[in-house]
Design a protein around this motif. Structure first.
Motif, short mmCIF file in Angstrom:
data_model
loop_
_atom_site.label_atom_id
_atom_site.label_comp_id
_atom_site.label_asym_id
_atom_site.label_seq_id
_atom_site.Cartn_x
_atom_site.Cartn_y
_atom_site.Cartn_z
N GLY A 63 0.82 -1.20 0.00
CA GLY A 63 0.00 0.00 0.00
C GLY A 63 0.85 1.25 0.00
O GLY A 63 0.53 2.24 0.66
N ALA A 64 1.94 1.21 -0.77
CA ALA A 64 2.94 2.28 -0.72
C ALA A 64 2.54 3.53 -1.49
O ALA A 64 3.20 4.57 -1.36
N GLY A 65 1.48 3.45 -2.29
CA GLY A 65 1.14 4.59 -3.14
C GLY A 65 0.35 5.69 -2.48
O GLY A 65 0.26 6.79 -3.03
N GLY A 66 -0.25 5.44 -1.33
CA GLY A 66 -1.05 6.45 -0.64
C GLY A 66 -0.19 7.40 0.16
O GLY A 66 1.04 7.25 0.23
N PRO A 67 -0.81 8.40 0.81
CA PRO A 67 -0.06 9.37 1.60
C PRO A 67 0.78 8.74 2.72
O PRO A 67 1.93 9.12 2.92
N ALA A 68 0.24 7.77 3.43
CA ALA A 68 1.00 7.09 4.48
C ALA A 68 2.15 6.29 3.87
O ALA A 68 3.24 6.22 4.43
N GLY A 69 1.89 5.69 2.72
CA GLY A 69 2.93 4.94 2.04
C GLY A 69 4.07 5.83 1.61
O GLY A 69 5.25 5.49 1.76
N ARG A 70 3.74 6.98 1.07
CA ARG A 70 4.78 7.93 0.64
C ARG A 70 5.65 8.35 1.81
O ARG A 70 6.88 8.37 1.72
N ALA A 71 5.02 8.69 2.91
CA ALA A 71 5.77 9.11 4.09
C ALA A 71 6.64 7.98 4.61
O ALA A 71 7.78 8.21 5.06
N THR A 72 6.13 6.77 4.54
CA THR A 72 6.88 5.62 5.04
C THR A 72 8.06 5.30 4.15
O THR A 72 9.16 5.01 4.64
N LEU A 73 7.87 5.34 2.84
CA LEU A 73 9.00 5.13 1.93
C LEU A 73 10.11 6.14 2.22
O LEU A 73 11.29 5.79 2.27
N LEU A 74 9.73 7.39 2.39
CA LEU A 74 10.71 8.45 2.67
C LEU A 74 11.46 8.18 3.96
O LEU A 74 12.69 8.26 4.01
N ARG A 75 10.73 7.85 5.02
CA ARG A 75 11.35 7.67 6.33
C ARG A 75 12.28 6.46 6.35
O ARG A 75 13.40 6.53 6.89
N LEU A 76 11.83 5.36 5.79
CA LEU A 76 12.65 4.15 5.79
C LEU A 76 13.89 4.34 4.94
O LEU A 76 14.98 3.86 5.29
N ALA A 77 13.74 5.03 3.81
CA ALA A 77 14.90 5.31 2.97
C ALA A 77 15.88 6.21 3.70
O ALA A 77 17.10 6.01 3.63
N GLU A 78 15.36 7.20 4.39
CA GLU A 78 16.20 8.11 5.16
C GLU A 78 16.98 7.36 6.23
O GLU A 78 18.12 7.71 6.55
#
Length: 249
Positions: A16-31
């Motif tokens: 479910g990475a495409g929604g707003p929560a998904g976007r924020a999570t991808l960013l944080r985990l990548a960071e």
């Protein structure tokens, strides 16, 4: 370039990475230094989320994979592909969501239940079954479900939604018990945990409703930070537990 962070070397899948929560999570985990593999059933939305994470964190290892999580074989193929391509899998973050409600209890539509059972329960069943073995092979495997406070205190108009969320929690807690049993006397080294919110809010929602207070809501950035934090705590501490990001009802 991404610096070494708390999740350096980890491989984490986000459903479910495409929604707003998904976007924020991808960013944080990548960071935090993780290799992140997102999935969504909307390829365009997923590509935008992956590109945003890559752009925000130069050098971040973020990829996307269009997966039908309502199909067990498709989900199992995704889990196997992640582990084959990266040599390990250390996490599955389950962000698949959706809501339907009614004005009153007696107006509850069982069509809403049919929809939510697939979206909120079946996808959890498929991701947990598909990723369990890989997470158990990891020395820091984590399965993270995002749930809602309404599952613990259903309201008349949210019968289907609350029941579906409660069932998803129960399934995740059963997975946690499997991790516990697999760990034996030493305790689990992998964990299944539930993050509980009242509801989520993001910048676009605030822009649309500038006068709204969103009392008790969790910002998707704060949710992403809490998701990252699940890996910083011992498996035995988070396994089988509800971690509340809002007041308990």
């Amino acid at each position: 370039m991404v610096r070494n962070g708390s999740l350096s070397g980890a491989v984490i899948a986000v459903a479910g990475a495409g929604g707003p929560a998904g976007r924020a999570t991808l960013l944080r985990l990548a960071e935090a230094g993780a290799t992140v593999v997102g999935s969504d059933n909307d390829p365009e939305r997923l590509a935008e989320a992956v590109d945003a994470a890559r752009y925000a964190h130069g050098g971040a290892a973020v990829t996307g994979d269009t997966v039908d999580l309502l199909d067990l074989q498709s989900t199992q193929d995704w889990a196997a592909r992640v582990e084959r391509d990266y040599g390990r899998v250390d996490g599955l973050v389950h962000l698949v969501g959706g809501w339907r409600g009614s004005e009153t209890f007696v107006k509850s539509s069982l069509d809403d239940w049919d929809f939510l059972e697939l979206l909120l329960i079946r996808t959890v069943q498929h991701t947990s079954l598909a990723f369990y073995d890989g997470l158990q092979r990891s020395d820091r495997g984590r399965y993270v479900l995002i749930s809602a406070a309404g599952a613990s205190k259903p309201t008349a108009g949210n019968a289907s939604y609350a029941a579906a969320k409660a069932a998803a929690e129960a399934w995740t807690l059963a997975m946690a018990d499997a991790f516990r049993k697999a760990g034996g006397e030493q305790g689990p080294h992998s964990a299944a945990a539930i993050l509980v919110v009242k509801a989520l809010v993001h910048d676009a929602m605030r822009a649309e409703r500038p006068n709204a207070k969103f009392a008790g809501f969790t910002d998707v950035k704060d949710l992403a930070e809490a998701i990252e934090g699940v890996w910083s705590r011992p498996a035995a501490e988070v396994n089988g537990n509800r971690l509340w990001l809002t007041e308990k009802p």
